[in-house]
Design a protein around this motif. Structure first.
Motif, mmCIF file in Angstrom:
data_model
loop_
_atom_site.group_PDB
_atom_site.id
_atom_site.type_symbol
_atom_site.label_atom_id
_atom_site.label_comp_id
_atom_site.label_asym_id
_atom_site.label_seq_id
_atom_site.Cartn_x
_atom_site.Cartn_y
_atom_site.Cartn_z
ATOM 1 N N LEU A 259 1.868 16.997 -0.169
ATOM 2 C CA LEU A 259 1.619 17.080 -1.606
ATOM 3 C C LEU A 259 0.525 16.068 -1.939
ATOM 4 C CD1 LEU A 259 2.335 18.263 -4.324
ATOM 5 C CD2 LEU A 259 4.165 16.589 -4.509
ATOM 6 N N ILE A 260 -0.587 16.572 -2.438
ATOM 7 C CA ILE A 260 -1.760 15.742 -2.691
ATOM 8 C C ILE A 260 -1.966 15.629 -4.200
ATOM 9 C CG2 ILE A 260 -4.236 15.514 -2.310
ATOM 10 C CD1 ILE A 260 -3.066 17.804 0.032
ATOM 11 N N THR A 261 -2.050 14.401 -4.686
ATOM 12 C CA THR A 261 -2.331 14.140 -6.093
ATOM 13 C C THR A 261 -3.553 13.233 -6.175
ATOM 14 O OG1 THR A 261 -0.989 12.134 -6.284
ATOM 15 C CG2 THR A 261 0.151 14.249 -6.609
ATOM 16 N N SER A 262 -3.917 12.850 -7.368
ATOM 17 C CA SER A 262 -5.070 11.960 -7.539
ATOM 18 C C SER A 262 -4.761 10.551 -7.057
ATOM 19 C CB SER A 262 -5.503 11.927 -9.002
ATOM 20 O OG SER A 262 -4.434 11.458 -9.806
ATOM 21 N N GLU A 263 -3.500 10.221 -6.826
ATOM 22 C CA GLU A 263 -3.104 8.873 -6.415
ATOM 23 C C GLU A 263 -2.580 8.774 -4.990
ATOM 24 O OE1 GLU A 263 -0.480 6.912 -9.094
ATOM 25 O OE2 GLU A 263 -1.645 7.478 -10.849
ATOM 26 N N SER A 264 -2.118 9.905 -4.410
ATOM 27 C CA SER A 264 -1.457 9.777 -3.112
ATOM 28 C C SER A 264 -1.400 11.101 -2.356
ATOM 29 C CB SER A 264 -0.026 9.267 -3.305
ATOM 30 O OG SER A 264 0.749 10.225 -4.001
ATOM 31 N N ILE A 265 -1.030 10.984 -1.092
ATOM 32 C CA ILE A 265 -0.647 12.127 -0.256
ATOM 33 C C ILE A 265 0.751 11.818 0.254
ATOM 34 C CG2 ILE A 265 -1.109 13.478 1.813
ATOM 35 C CD1 ILE A 265 -4.037 12.651 1.564
ATOM 36 N N THR A 266 1.683 12.734 0.007
ATOM 37 C CA THR A 266 3.068 12.539 0.429
ATOM 38 C C THR A 266 3.445 13.658 1.382
ATOM 39 O OG1 THR A 266 3.589 11.507 -1.680
ATOM 40 C CG2 THR A 266 5.448 12.284 -0.372
ATOM 41 N N SER A 267 4.113 13.304 2.472
ATOM 42 C CA SER A 267 4.487 14.298 3.470
ATOM 43 C C SER A 267 5.984 14.568 3.448
ATOM 44 C CB SER A 267 4.057 13.844 4.862
ATOM 45 O OG SER A 267 4.701 12.644 5.211
ATOM 46 N N TYR A 268 6.321 15.833 3.743
ATOM 47 C CA TYR A 268 7.694 16.312 3.809
ATOM 48 C C TYR A 268 7.817 17.242 5.005
ATOM 49 C CZ TYR A 268 7.652 15.060 -1.172
ATOM 50 O OH TYR A 268 7.515 14.405 -2.369
ATOM 51 N N LYS A 269 8.991 17.355 5.547
ATOM 52 C CA LYS A 269 9.269 18.388 6.533
ATOM 53 C C LYS A 269 9.324 19.697 5.756
ATOM 54 C CE LYS A 269 10.771 19.645 10.703
ATOM 55 N NZ LYS A 269 9.864 19.742 11.799
ATOM 56 N N LEU A 270 8.651 20.731 6.218
ATOM 57 C CA LEU A 270 8.609 22.005 5.512
ATOM 58 C C LEU A 270 10.025 22.521 5.312
ATOM 59 C CD1 LEU A 270 6.480 23.887 4.360
ATOM 60 C CD2 LEU A 270 6.463 25.100 6.515
ATOM 61 N N GLY A 271 10.377 22.825 4.069
ATOM 62 C CA GLY A 271 11.716 23.294 3.741
ATOM 63 C C GLY A 271 12.652 22.204 3.278
ATOM 64 N N SER A 272 12.172 20.959 3.234
ATOM 65 C CA SER A 272 12.988 19.828 2.803
ATOM 66 C C SER A 272 12.270 19.088 1.681
ATOM 67 C CB SER A 272 13.226 18.866 3.967
ATOM 68 O OG SER A 272 13.840 17.677 3.521
ATOM 69 N N THR A 273 13.035 18.490 0.782
ATOM 70 C CA THR A 273 12.429 17.682 -0.275
ATOM 71 C C THR A 273 12.582 16.195 0.001
ATOM 72 O OG1 THR A 273 14.455 17.819 -1.566
ATOM 73 C CG2 THR A 273 12.740 19.448 -2.038
ATOM 74 N N LYS A 274 13.055 15.853 1.190
ATOM 75 C CA LYS A 274 13.177 14.448 1.569
ATOM 76 C C LYS A 274 11.808 13.927 2.015
ATOM 77 C CE LYS A 274 15.644 11.244 4.468
ATOM 78 N NZ LYS A 274 16.559 11.054 5.584
ATOM 79 N N LYS A 275 11.333 12.912 1.303
ATOM 80 C CA LYS A 275 10.010 12.346 1.572
ATOM 81 C C LYS A 275 9.987 11.667 2.940
ATOM 82 C CE LYS A 275 8.363 9.846 -1.740
ATOM 83 N NZ LYS A 275 7.916 8.763 -2.629
ATOM 84 N N ILE A 276 8.943 11.965 3.719
ATOM 85 C CA ILE A 276 8.749 11.289 5.008
ATOM 86 C C ILE A 276 7.949 10.016 4.784
ATOM 87 C CG2 ILE A 276 7.685 11.440 7.291
ATOM 88 C CD1 ILE A 276 8.258 14.453 7.197
ATOM 89 N N SER A 277 6.781 10.158 4.173
ATOM 90 C CA SER A 277 5.961 8.978 3.885
ATOM 91 C C SER A 277 4.911 9.330 2.840
ATOM 92 C CB SER A 277 5.289 8.452 5.157
ATOM 93 O OG SER A 277 4.348 9.387 5.638
ATOM 94 N N SER A 278 4.313 8.284 2.281
ATOM 95 C CA SER A 278 3.244 8.430 1.298
ATOM 96 C C SER A 278 2.110 7.485 1.639
ATOM 97 C CB SER A 278 3.737 8.106 -0.108
ATOM 98 O OG SER A 278 4.662 9.047 -0.555
ATOM 99 N N VAL A 279 0.901 7.947 1.382
ATOM 100 C CA VAL A 279 -0.302 7.136 1.505
ATOM 101 C C VAL A 279 -0.925 7.093 0.119
ATOM 102 C CG1 VAL A 279 -2.589 6.946 2.530
ATOM 103 C CG2 VAL A 279 -0.680 7.833 3.894
ATOM 104 N N TYR A 280 -1.171 5.898 -0.393
ATOM 105 C CA TYR A 280 -1.732 5.741 -1.738
ATOM 106 C C TYR A 280 -3.193 5.376 -1.668
ATOM 107 C CZ TYR A 280 3.075 5.977 -3.233
ATOM 108 O OH TYR A 280 4.349 6.411 -3.456
ATOM 109 N N PHE A 281 -3.973 5.972 -2.543
ATOM 110 C CA PHE A 281 -5.397 5.674 -2.632
ATOM 111 C C PHE A 281 -5.589 4.405 -3.450
ATOM 112 C CE2 PHE A 281 -5.145 10.448 -2.879
ATOM 113 C CZ PHE A 281 -5.349 10.641 -1.521
ATOM 114 N N GLN A 282 -6.615 3.650 -3.101
ATOM 115 C CA GLN A 282 -6.873 2.423 -3.857
ATOM 116 C C GLN A 282 -8.094 2.566 -4.711
ATOM 117 O OE1 GLN A 282 -6.779 -1.123 -1.601
ATOM 118 N NE2 GLN A 282 -4.853 -0.622 -0.644
#
Length: 103
Positions: free
Chosen positions: A80-103
């Motif tokens: 999931l890519i937004t203007s502030e971050s990229i967040t990863s999930y296992k396909l089919g799950s809503t449990k967040k794996i990790s996020s990378v934030y833009f500075q």
């Protein structure tokens, strides 16, 4: 070529999604503090129609333009890519794996 893969719990990867805002007070009533933003994913079944597969919260602190949110899947992962971050999930799950934030 057209490649279709079967994913456990989702069916075939005919996945699409979009962002929307909701209000806890109903469709036409809005209160900024009692609303939320969601990126929802769907699939289509010829017998059942459109089926919602997941809802991902769009909770970036300064994200005012949620229409800019995008989702992409690569292999078995959904990003999931937004203007502030990229967040990863296992396909089919809503449990967040990790996020990378833009500075």
């Amino acid at each position: 070529s057209n490649i279709t893969l079967k994913i456990k719990g989702i069916g075939y990867k005919n996945i699409f999604g979009f962002a929307y805002e909701y209000s806890k007070y109903g469709r036409y009533q809005s209160d900024y503090y009692d609303s939320g933003r969601i990126y929802a994913t769907y699939t289509y079944d010829s017998k059942k129609g459109f089926i919602q597969t997941a809802e991902y919260p769009l909770d970036d602190e300064y994200m005012y333009d949620y229409d800019g949110a995008r989702g992409i899947y690569i292999g078995d992962y959904f990003y999931l890519i937004t203007s502030e971050s990229i967040t990863s999930y296992k396909l089919g799950s809503t449990k967040k794996i990790s996020s990378v934030y833009f500075q």
